[in-house]
Design an enzyme around this catalytic site. Structure first.
Site, mmCIF file in Angstrom:
data_model
loop_
_atom_site.group_PDB
_atom_site.id
_atom_site.type_symbol
_atom_site.label_atom_id
_atom_site.label_comp_id
_atom_site.label_asym_id
_atom_site.label_seq_id
_atom_site.Cartn_x
_atom_site.Cartn_y
_atom_site.Cartn_z
ATOM 1 N N GLU A 31 0.939 -1.381 -0.068
ATOM 2 C CA GLU A 31 -0.207 -0.015 0.024
ATOM 3 C C GLU A 31 0.856 1.359 -0.002
ATOM 4 O O GLU A 31 1.864 1.218 0.809
ATOM 5 C CB GLU A 31 -0.948 0.049 1.219
ATOM 6 C CG GLU A 31 -2.249 0.437 1.073
ATOM 7 C CD GLU A 31 -3.029 -0.579 0.270
ATOM 8 O OE1 GLU A 31 -3.152 -0.319 -1.091
ATOM 9 O OE2 GLU A 31 -3.593 -1.670 0.580
ATOM 10 N N SER A 122 -11.478 1.013 -5.398
ATOM 11 C CA SER A 122 -11.392 1.833 -6.547
ATOM 12 C C SER A 122 -12.452 1.790 -7.775
ATOM 13 O O SER A 122 -12.519 1.321 -8.956
ATOM 14 C CB SER A 122 -10.280 1.004 -7.316
ATOM 15 O OG SER A 122 -9.089 1.063 -6.718
ATOM 16 N N SER A 123 -13.590 2.117 -7.216
ATOM 17 C CA SER A 123 -14.701 2.467 -8.085
ATOM 18 C C SER A 123 -14.459 3.352 -9.297
ATOM 19 O O SER A 123 -14.790 3.233 -10.418
ATOM 20 C CB SER A 123 -16.053 2.763 -7.416
ATOM 21 O OG SER A 123 -15.865 3.799 -6.809
ATOM 22 N N SER A 124 -13.642 4.246 -9.005
ATOM 23 C CA SER A 124 -13.264 5.437 -9.762
ATOM 24 C C SER A 124 -12.157 4.839 -11.071
ATOM 25 O O SER A 124 -12.381 4.945 -12.063
ATOM 26 C CB SER A 124 -12.814 6.638 -9.509
ATOM 27 O OG SER A 124 -11.560 6.273 -8.486
ATOM 28 N N ASP A 169 -4.280 1.007 -9.137
ATOM 29 C CA ASP A 169 -5.784 0.811 -9.191
ATOM 30 C C ASP A 169 -6.297 0.554 -10.572
ATOM 31 O O ASP A 169 -6.874 -0.421 -11.105
ATOM 32 C CB ASP A 169 -6.624 1.882 -8.715
ATOM 33 C CG ASP A 169 -6.228 2.171 -7.297
ATOM 34 O OD1 ASP A 169 -5.683 1.388 -6.446
ATOM 35 O OD2 ASP A 169 -6.842 3.327 -6.834
ATOM 36 N N TYR A 219 -3.996 12.372 0.909
ATOM 37 C CA TYR A 219 -3.356 11.591 0.132
ATOM 38 C C TYR A 219 -2.285 12.081 -0.749
ATOM 39 O O TYR A 219 -1.062 11.686 -0.648
ATOM 40 C CB TYR A 219 -4.277 10.920 -0.951
ATOM 41 C CG TYR A 219 -3.600 9.798 -1.795
ATOM 42 C CD1 TYR A 219 -3.696 8.574 -1.802
ATOM 43 C CD2 TYR A 219 -3.063 10.091 -3.075
ATOM 44 C CE1 TYR A 219 -3.131 7.633 -2.511
ATOM 45 C CE2 TYR A 219 -2.426 9.488 -3.808
ATOM 46 C CZ TYR A 219 -2.499 8.018 -3.527
ATOM 47 O OH TYR A 219 -1.902 7.059 -4.563
HETATM 48 C C1 GLA Z 1 -5.182 4.676 -3.761
HETATM 49 C C2 GLA Z 1 -4.415 5.036 -5.167
HETATM 50 C C3 GLA Z 1 -3.551 3.964 -5.486
HETATM 51 C C4 GLA Z 1 -2.345 3.939 -4.472
HETATM 52 C C5 GLA Z 1 -3.307 3.218 -3.083
HETATM 53 C C6 GLA Z 1 -2.475 3.240 -1.804
HETATM 54 O O1 GLA Z 1 -6.173 3.501 -4.045
HETATM 55 O O2 GLA Z 1 -5.494 5.297 -6.070
HETATM 56 O O3 GLA Z 1 -2.762 4.598 -6.560
HETATM 57 O O4 GLA Z 1 -1.561 4.587 -3.990
HETATM 58 O O5 GLA Z 1 -4.401 4.420 -2.723
HETATM 59 O O6 GLA Z 1 -2.002 1.940 -1.838
#
Ligand code: GLA
Length: 378
Positions: A31, A122-124, A169, A219
């Site tokens: 992650e 990761s719906s987007s 993602d 983020y």
């Molecule tokens: C989100 C981001 C990814 C990644 C994760 C953390 O999902 O879109 O690119 O950085 O967080 O691992």
């Protein structure tokens, strides 16, 4: 879902349509390593965004979101992105495809999905990958390669949605393969498929349903911390950093940046350790690494929250093999690897205790590792 969106499409736009789909993802481990040039270990899941599409012979895109019952249209030659956040994803994918020399003409579309929103699945990326794949098939004879499709989605996040995300993602959503996790080297984009059949175990997500506001874009701030440390070390990304190198610049970086980098360096190694352990069928090691990741994300990277830490504690109490916060953080799900015989007790206990403390049960999400972006044939 296919029949429903095609029926909606016919009602709204009066013609037949073709249907495309792309998947949400899980990530077993790795992650916040993607934008640091490190390794990740995701897989696409059986939760999708689906879009019914037909070319409309204009230079306009007309979009109906079935789930939100909202409509938007935009011109392909317009510079300004739509106001609606959900439409910006589609606008961004069109613009980024054109920017790369791809062809996009006017189309009508109705889309819907069952990827839980704000849960870290990761719906987007699923939405972006669905449209990137569709535009490639409809207008470009599938000549845009899959890496580029993933990058179209990633650039959409950067340029139209304000999130400086890594590639994980979108990569998982485009490249996902049934029953396989993928070890992706985010620097070279080399990847390897790992069949994932954890016999005797279940993989389950618990959605806290907590969505913390990403005020001040935490983020992006995490990413900036990592980039500052990499610059201090004189390396391109933290992929090239070690604990020893980090110790040497201890007094040149802030305590916060130091802890962020410490997590990333450890996490990079954990992905490789988990891959080795999986090849040996050693799920105890996989689980131990997952708990270590959780601790790092909570204490050093500070992207967890009280509710997710609590779910993690309950998992430990119930003898779950491995558990951790999944995805970008600040809410969402834990991912749990649990022995089959402990599953029922774990789920019942987590529901009961979490409900008592926070007034609602976590949502139990079982996932099947599935194919990524594809055309949905009849
Ligand atoms: C989100 C981001 C990814 C990644 C994760 C953390 O999902 O879109 O690119 O950085 O967080 O691992």
């Amino acid at each position: 879902m296919k029949e429903q969106i095609q029926a909606q499409f016919k009602q709204r736009f009066g013609t037949d349509s073709v249907v495309y789909a792309s998947a949400g993802r899980i990530n077993l481990i790795g992650e916040h390593t993607d934008y640091n040039g490190g390794f990740v270990f995701p897989g696409a899941i059986d939760k999708y965004i689906m879009a019914a599409i037909n070319i409309n012979g204009t230079d306009k895109v007309r979009v109906l979101s079935m789930d939100m019952d909202a409509y938007c249209e935009f011109g392909l030659n317009e510079e300004d992105a739509p106001q609606e956040q959900w439409a910006r994803y589609i606008f961004g994918v069109c613009r980024e495809t054109i920017k790369r020399g791809g062809v996009v003409k006017g189309f009508d579309t109705v889309f819907a999905g069952n990827v839980p929103l704000g849960a870290g699945l990761s719906s987007s990326a699923a939405l972006e990958s669905c449209f990137a794949f569709a535009l490639n098939d409809l207008f470009n004879d599938n000549k845009i390669d899959k890496f580029e499709l993933a990058k179209i989605g990633q650039s959409t996040e950067h340029n139209y949605c304000g999130v400086n995300c890594g590639i994980m993602d979108q990569f998982a959503s485009v490249f996902g393969k049934k029953d396989c996790l993928m070890r992706l080297d985010c620097r070279s984009l080399e990847h390897e498929y790992f069949p994932f059949h954890p016999d005797g175990y279940k993989l389950v997500l618990l959605n806290s349903k907590v969505k913390h506001e990403l005020v001040d874009s935490p983020y992006n701030k995490r990413r900036e911390s990592c980039e500052r440390v990499a610059a201090t070390l004189g390396v391109e990304t933290l992929r090239d950093a070690t604990y020893t190198m980090l110790a040497d610049v201890r007094d040149k970086v802030s305590d916060e940046d130091y802890r962020r980098a410490r997590f990333v360096i450890g996490e990079k190694q954990r992905v490789l350790d988990v891959c080795d352990a999986l090849e040996r069928g050693d799920y105890e090691t996989v689980g131990r690494c997952m708990f270590e990741t959780h601790d790092g994300l909570s204490r050093d990277y500070e992207v967890s929250c009280e509710e997710l830490d609590y779910l993690n504690d309950v998992a430990r109490e119930c003898g779950v093999t491995g558990s951790r916060i999944m995805g970008g953080g600040f809410g969402g799900c834990t991912i749990n690897l649990v022995k089959e015989e402990r599953y029922d007790n774990f789920i019942a206990t987590a529901k009961e205790k979490f409900n008592r403390k926070y007034g609602h049960e976590p949502e139990v999400i079982n996932v099947i590792i599935s194919d990524g972006a594809h055309k949905v044939e009849d």
